[in-house]
Design a protein around this motif. Structure first.
Motif, PDB file in Angstrom:
ATOM      1  N   ASN A 155       0.819  -1.225   0.000  1.00 29.70           N
ATOM      2  CA  ASN A 155       0.000   0.000   0.000  1.00 29.70           C
ATOM      3  C   ASN A 155       0.848   1.267   0.000  1.00 29.70           C
ATOM      4  O   ASN A 155       0.633   2.177   0.801  1.00 29.70           O
ATOM      5  CB  ASN A 155      -0.959   0.012   1.195  1.00 29.70           C
ATOM      6  CG  ASN A 155      -1.841  -1.217   1.210  1.00 29.70           C
ATOM      7  OD1 ASN A 155      -2.340  -1.640   0.168  1.00 29.70           O
ATOM      8  ND2 ASN A 155      -2.012  -1.810   2.370  1.00 29.70           N
ATOM      9  N   ILE A 156       1.816   1.347  -0.895  1.00 26.27           N
ATOM     10  CA  ILE A 156       2.719   2.498  -0.976  1.00 26.27           C
ATOM     11  C   ILE A 156       1.998   3.658  -1.652  1.00 26.27           C
ATOM     12  O   ILE A 156       1.506   3.528  -2.768  1.00 26.27           O
ATOM     13  CB  ILE A 156       3.989   2.128  -1.771  1.00 26.27           C
ATOM     14  CG1 ILE A 156       4.732   0.977  -1.079  1.00 26.27           C
ATOM     15  CG2 ILE A 156       4.883   3.343  -1.951  1.00 26.27           C
ATOM     16  CD1 ILE A 156       5.858   0.389  -1.899  1.00 26.27           C
ATOM     17  N   VAL A 157       1.916   4.787  -0.952  1.00 25.37           N
ATOM     18  CA  VAL A 157       1.305   6.003  -1.508  1.00 25.37           C
ATOM     19  C   VAL A 157       2.193   7.196  -1.147  1.00 25.37           C
ATOM     20  O   VAL A 157       2.748   7.259  -0.051  1.00 25.37           O
ATOM     21  CB  VAL A 157      -0.134   6.232  -0.987  1.00 25.37           C
ATOM     22  CG1 VAL A 157      -1.079   5.150  -1.472  1.00 25.37           C
ATOM     23  CG2 VAL A 157      -0.167   6.319   0.524  1.00 25.37           C
ATOM     24  N   PRO A 158       2.338   8.151  -2.072  1.00 25.93           N
ATOM     25  CA  PRO A 158       3.136   9.347  -1.765  1.00 25.93           C
ATOM     26  C   PRO A 158       2.484  10.172  -0.646  1.00 25.93           C
ATOM     27  O   PRO A 158       1.261  10.220  -0.528  1.00 25.93           O
ATOM     28  CB  PRO A 158       3.126  10.137  -3.077  1.00 25.93           C
ATOM     29  CG  PRO A 158       2.742   9.158  -4.132  1.00 25.93           C
ATOM     30  CD  PRO A 158       1.865   8.144  -3.458  1.00 25.93           C
ATOM     31  N   ILE A 159       3.303  10.815   0.141  1.00 25.97           N
ATOM     32  CA  ILE A 159       2.809  11.722   1.179  1.00 25.97           C
ATOM     33  C   ILE A 159       2.223  12.946   0.480  1.00 25.97           C
ATOM     34  O   ILE A 159       2.851  13.529  -0.404  1.00 25.97           O
ATOM     35  CB  ILE A 159       3.941  12.110   2.146  1.00 25.97           C
ATOM     36  CG1 ILE A 159       4.366  10.886   2.953  1.00 25.97           C
ATOM     37  CG2 ILE A 159       3.514  13.257   3.063  1.00 25.97           C
ATOM     38  CD1 ILE A 159       5.587  11.101   3.812  1.00 25.97           C
ATOM     39  N   LYS A 160       1.024  13.336   0.881  1.00 23.82           N
ATOM     40  CA  LYS A 160       0.331  14.449   0.223  1.00 23.82           C
ATOM     41  C   LYS A 160       0.693  15.795   0.825  1.00 23.82           C
ATOM     42  O   LYS A 160       0.861  16.768   0.108  1.00 23.82           O
ATOM     43  CB  LYS A 160      -1.180  14.231   0.276  1.00 23.82           C
ATOM     44  CG  LYS A 160      -1.615  13.060  -0.569  1.00 23.82           C
ATOM     45  CD  LYS A 160      -3.117  12.914  -0.579  1.00 23.82           C
ATOM     46  CE  LYS A 160      -3.473  11.766  -1.506  1.00 23.82           C
ATOM     47  NZ  LYS A 160      -4.454  10.885  -1.003  1.00 23.82           N
ATOM     48  N   GLU A 161       0.765  15.869   2.142  1.00 21.77           N
ATOM     49  CA  GLU A 161       1.007  17.148   2.816  1.00 21.77           C
ATOM     50  C   GLU A 161       2.151  17.020   3.816  1.00 21.77           C
ATOM     51  O   GLU A 161       1.971  16.448   4.888  1.00 21.77           O
ATOM     52  CB  GLU A 161      -0.250  17.615   3.547  1.00 21.77           C
ATOM     53  CG  GLU A 161      -1.397  17.991   2.643  1.00 21.77           C
ATOM     54  CD  GLU A 161      -2.571  18.553   3.433  1.00 21.77           C
ATOM     55  OE1 GLU A 161      -2.671  18.282   4.641  1.00 21.77           O
ATOM     56  OE2 GLU A 161      -3.376  19.260   2.818  1.00 21.77           O
ATOM     57  N   GLY A 162       3.292  17.542   3.455  1.00 22.44           N
ATOM     58  CA  GLY A 162       4.420  17.518   4.374  1.00 22.44           C
ATOM     59  C   GLY A 162       4.398  18.695   5.329  1.00 22.44           C
ATOM     60  O   GLY A 162       4.349  18.536   6.545  1.00 22.44           O
ATOM     61  N   LEU A 163       4.392  19.894   4.760  1.00 21.24           N
ATOM     62  CA  LEU A 163       4.484  21.104   5.579  1.00 21.24           C
ATOM     63  C   LEU A 163       3.276  21.280   6.490  1.00 21.24           C
ATOM     64  O   LEU A 163       3.424  21.567   7.681  1.00 21.24           O
ATOM     65  CB  LEU A 163       4.654  22.329   4.669  1.00 21.24           C
ATOM     66  CG  LEU A 163       4.962  23.645   5.372  1.00 21.24           C
ATOM     67  CD1 LEU A 163       6.237  23.540   6.201  1.00 21.24           C
ATOM     68  CD2 LEU A 163       5.070  24.772   4.349  1.00 21.24           C
TER      69      LEU A 163
ATOM     70  N   LYS B 224       9.109  15.727   2.351  1.00 22.71           N
ATOM     71  CA  LYS B 224       8.011  16.252   1.541  1.00 22.71           C
ATOM     72  C   LYS B 224       7.874  17.761   1.719  1.00 22.71           C
ATOM     73  O   LYS B 224       7.662  18.500   0.735  1.00 22.71           O
ATOM     74  CB  LYS B 224       6.701  15.542   1.906  1.00 22.71           C
ATOM     75  CG  LYS B 224       5.485  16.057   1.186  1.00 22.71           C
ATOM     76  CD  LYS B 224       5.578  15.851  -0.322  1.00 22.71           C
ATOM     77  CE  LYS B 224       4.278  16.281  -1.002  1.00 22.71           C
ATOM     78  NZ  LYS B 224       4.373  16.219  -2.448  1.00 22.71           N
ATOM     79  N   ALA B 225       8.010  18.253   2.939  1.00 26.38           N
ATOM     80  CA  ALA B 225       7.910  19.691   3.198  1.00 26.38           C
ATOM     81  C   ALA B 225       9.009  20.456   2.460  1.00 26.38           C
ATOM     82  O   ALA B 225       8.757  21.537   1.898  1.00 26.38           O
ATOM     83  CB  ALA B 225       7.979  19.968   4.702  1.00 26.38           C
ATOM     84  N   ILE B 226      10.217  19.935   2.427  1.00 24.60           N
ATOM     85  CA  ILE B 226      11.317  20.591   1.705  1.00 24.60           C
ATOM     86  C   ILE B 226      10.994  20.657   0.214  1.00 24.60           C
ATOM     87  O   ILE B 226      11.206  21.678  -0.439  1.00 24.60           O
ATOM     88  CB  ILE B 226      12.651  19.865   1.965  1.00 24.60           C
ATOM     89  CG1 ILE B 226      13.090  20.098   3.410  1.00 24.60           C
ATOM     90  CG2 ILE B 226      13.729  20.334   0.980  1.00 24.60           C
ATOM     91  CD1 ILE B 226      14.231  19.218   3.866  1.00 24.60           C
ATOM     92  N   LEU B 227      10.463  19.569  -0.330  1.00 24.03           N
ATOM     93  CA  LEU B 227      10.085  19.573  -1.747  1.00 24.03           C
ATOM     94  C   LEU B 227       8.983  20.597  -2.026  1.00 24.03           C
ATOM     95  O   LEU B 227       9.009  21.292  -3.051  1.00 24.03           O
ATOM     96  CB  LEU B 227       9.636  18.178  -2.182  1.00 24.03           C
ATOM     97  CG  LEU B 227      10.708  17.082  -2.160  1.00 24.03           C
ATOM     98  CD1 LEU B 227      10.095  15.741  -2.512  1.00 24.03           C
ATOM     99  CD2 LEU B 227      11.855  17.425  -3.091  1.00 24.03           C
ATOM    100  N   GLU B 228       8.022  20.699  -1.110  1.00 19.09           N
ATOM    101  CA  GLU B 228       6.948  21.690  -1.265  1.00 19.09           C
ATOM    102  C   GLU B 228       7.509  23.114  -1.230  1.00 19.09           C
ATOM    103  O   GLU B 228       7.125  23.970  -2.048  1.00 19.09           O
ATOM    104  CB  GLU B 228       5.898  21.522  -0.170  1.00 19.09           C
ATOM    105  CG  GLU B 228       5.084  20.251  -0.285  1.00 19.09           C
ATOM    106  CD  GLU B 228       4.264  19.950   0.957  1.00 19.09           C
ATOM    107  OE1 GLU B 228       3.512  18.973   0.911  1.00 19.09           O
ATOM    108  OE2 GLU B 228       4.378  20.684   1.966  1.00 19.09           O
TER     109      GLU B 228
END
Length: 136
Positions: free
Chosen positions: A56-64, A119-123
């Motif tokens: 069940n691998i899914v990308p993180i939607k909201e890091g920040l 994920k937050a850094i990418l955002e």
């Protein structure tokens, strides 16, 4: 039950010196679980991360936005300055990052926080790129 393991040096003259002592508290080596008291130091900690072992691998939607829901702190723990999080606060946002230990206190797996930091850094990088493109 506590199990004690010792690495010892022999000084050649009949003397024995404990170089390292490990106390495994309520450990279960059948399931691969060990609890240590005190500090654990190593050159590296390697954790299993192979895609083949995950479901069940899914990308993180909201890091920040996720990280903004709890606070990072500086504090004293056992008389020493430290920094980190309060497990109860993290549990409200990332419940799978927190578990109750055998002593009744909460413990934390920092990997979910690290993944959300990534994920937050990418955002933030995307926001910066968008701003640069507008003014550039």
């Amino acid at each position: 039950a506590t199990q004690h393991f010792y690495f010892r040096d022999y000084d050649g003259g009949g003397g024995i010196h404990n170089r390292f002592t490990f106390d495994f508290i309520n450990s279960n080596f059948t399931t691969g679980t060990a609890t240590f008291s005190g500090n654990v130091t190593a050159n590296n900690f390697v954790t299993t991360s192979d895609r083949e072992l995950k479901d069940n691998i899914v990308p993180i939607k909201e890091g920040l936005e996720t990280l903004k829901k709890f606070v990072s702190y500086e504090y004293e723990l056992e008389g020493r300055k430290d920094a980190g999080f309060i497990a109860q606060e993290v549990q409200e946002v990332l419940p799978y990052a927190v578990q109750e230990k055998s002593d009744g206190y909460l413990g934390m797996n920092n990997k979910p926080v690290l993944a959300h930091l990534h994920k937050a850094i990418l955002e933030l990088d995307q926001r910066l790129t968008d701003i640069e493109n507008k003014i550039g």
